[in-house]
Design a protein around this motif. Structure first.
Motif, short mmCIF file in Angstrom:
data_model
loop_
_atom_site.label_atom_id
_atom_site.label_comp_id
_atom_site.label_asym_id
_atom_site.label_seq_id
_atom_site.Cartn_x
_atom_site.Cartn_y
_atom_site.Cartn_z
N GLN A 88 3.09 8.66 -6.77
CA GLN A 88 3.09 10.11 -6.65
C GLN A 88 4.47 10.70 -6.97
O GLN A 88 4.57 11.74 -7.64
N LEU A 97 1.59 3.79 -3.34
CA LEU A 97 1.10 5.17 -3.28
C LEU A 97 2.26 6.17 -3.41
O LEU A 97 2.21 7.11 -4.21
N SER A 151 -3.30 6.61 3.41
CA SER A 151 -4.40 6.60 2.44
C SER A 151 -4.98 8.00 2.28
O SER A 151 -5.29 8.67 3.26
N GLY A 152 -5.10 8.43 1.04
CA GLY A 152 -5.66 9.74 0.76
C GLY A 152 -4.60 10.82 0.62
O GLY A 152 -4.52 11.50 -0.40
N VAL A 153 -3.73 10.95 1.63
CA VAL A 153 -2.74 12.03 1.59
C VAL A 153 -1.45 11.60 0.91
O VAL A 153 -0.72 12.42 0.35
N GLU A 193 0.81 -1.22 0.00
CA GLU A 193 0.00 0.00 0.00
C GLU A 193 0.85 1.27 0.00
O GLU A 193 0.65 2.17 -0.82
#
Length: 276
Positions: free
Chosen positions: A20, A16, A131-133, A12
């Motif tokens: 990015q 991510l 998660s998300g940021v 995960e």
């Protein structure tokens, strides 16, 4: 000059962060995961890397070969093994970062491995869910070169705060926080299962709201149950590291060990978080 970053571990966090960072100008990202060798899951992961413009390396050696910064994003119980596998391929010009949730002693063990070839070592402690940021998640860093490397990565959009030139301060801060958060998650599992069996959930939630009016206990219980179901095995490894840290301080780490067992047992059980 371009910056080359390699991730060991493509779960995960690795996925991510890699995705990015690969969008940043003059940044090249490569990744390696032991699952790359799996004929089914490996194909899927490599395709995901390709879709994200990330190079899927053939081995740890391949991932480390041209990297300026190597980031270990495996599980807590694999941190030392990942470092051992990377160590023979690291050179003095490189920096190895361990962002796994492990004890200060484990971080120092990792540092001993990667420094054998002269590479610099930095510890990261991720202080909130990613998660998300993603790369903007708050991170604490530690090590002799933590400040300069943190500045370099912060220019890419990361939010890293150097806290010490010594290894262990950042990880201790993270694990002490985790005792509270993971402990609450374990409590929410048992509270929810027991309250629903007894048919007293509304009454208990009402009582908790009176005692702590600033907290949405219904939402907290559901969210934490879901997180333990999804991430409990990985978080159990983290809490075993917390137990180890507490014991190293000469204290009783049995509560943290029990929290680890509850996370893992619920994650592996057939129970599902309530939708009520």
């Amino acid at each position: 000059m371009s910056l080359q970053i390699a991730f060991i571990g493509y779960g995960e966090v690795g996925q991510l962060f890699a995705r990015q960072l690969a969008t940043k100008a003059d940044v090249r990202v490569s990744v390696y995961d032991i699952l790359f060798d799996d004929p089914i899951r490996g194909r899927e992961l490599k395709q995901r890397a390709s879709d994200d413009k990330v190079h899927a390396a053939d081995s740890v050696a391949d991932a480390c070969a041209t990297a300026d910064i190597v980031i270990s994003a495996v599980t807590a119980d694999s941190a030392i093994m990942a470092a051992r596998q990377a160590a023979p391929h690291l050179k003095p010009r490189q920096t190895y970062i361990d962002l796994n949730s492990v004890s200060p002693a484990t971080k120092r063990d990792v540092a001993d491995q990667v420094r054998q070839g002269g590479a610099a070592f930095i510890e990261f402690a991720v202080m909130a869910p990613v998660s998300g940021v993603g790369i903007e998640v708050p991170i604490l860093s530690g090590g002799a070169t933590a400040e300069t490397t943190s500045v370099r990565l912060n220019k890419l959009g990361m939010k890293i705060t150097p806290v010490s030139s010594e290894i262990g301060t950042a990880s201790a801060t993270k694990l002490c926080r985790s005792i509270v958060i993971k402990g609450m998650e374990a409590l929410m599992v048992d509270f929810t299962l027991a309250a629903e069996k007894a048919g007293v959930m509304p009454a208990v939630l009402a009582s908790l709201t009176v005692s702590y009016p600033g907290m949405d206990w219904d939402h907290i219980a559901k969210a934490m149950m879901s997180r333990v179901k999804q991430h409990g095995v990985r978080r159990a490894a983290e809490m075993r590291e917390a137990s180890r840290m507490i014991a190293e301080f000469g204290l009783d780490g049995s509560l943290a060990a029990a929290i680890a067992e509850r996370h893992e047992s619920f994650a592996r059980s057939g129970s599902e978080p309530s939708s009520t």
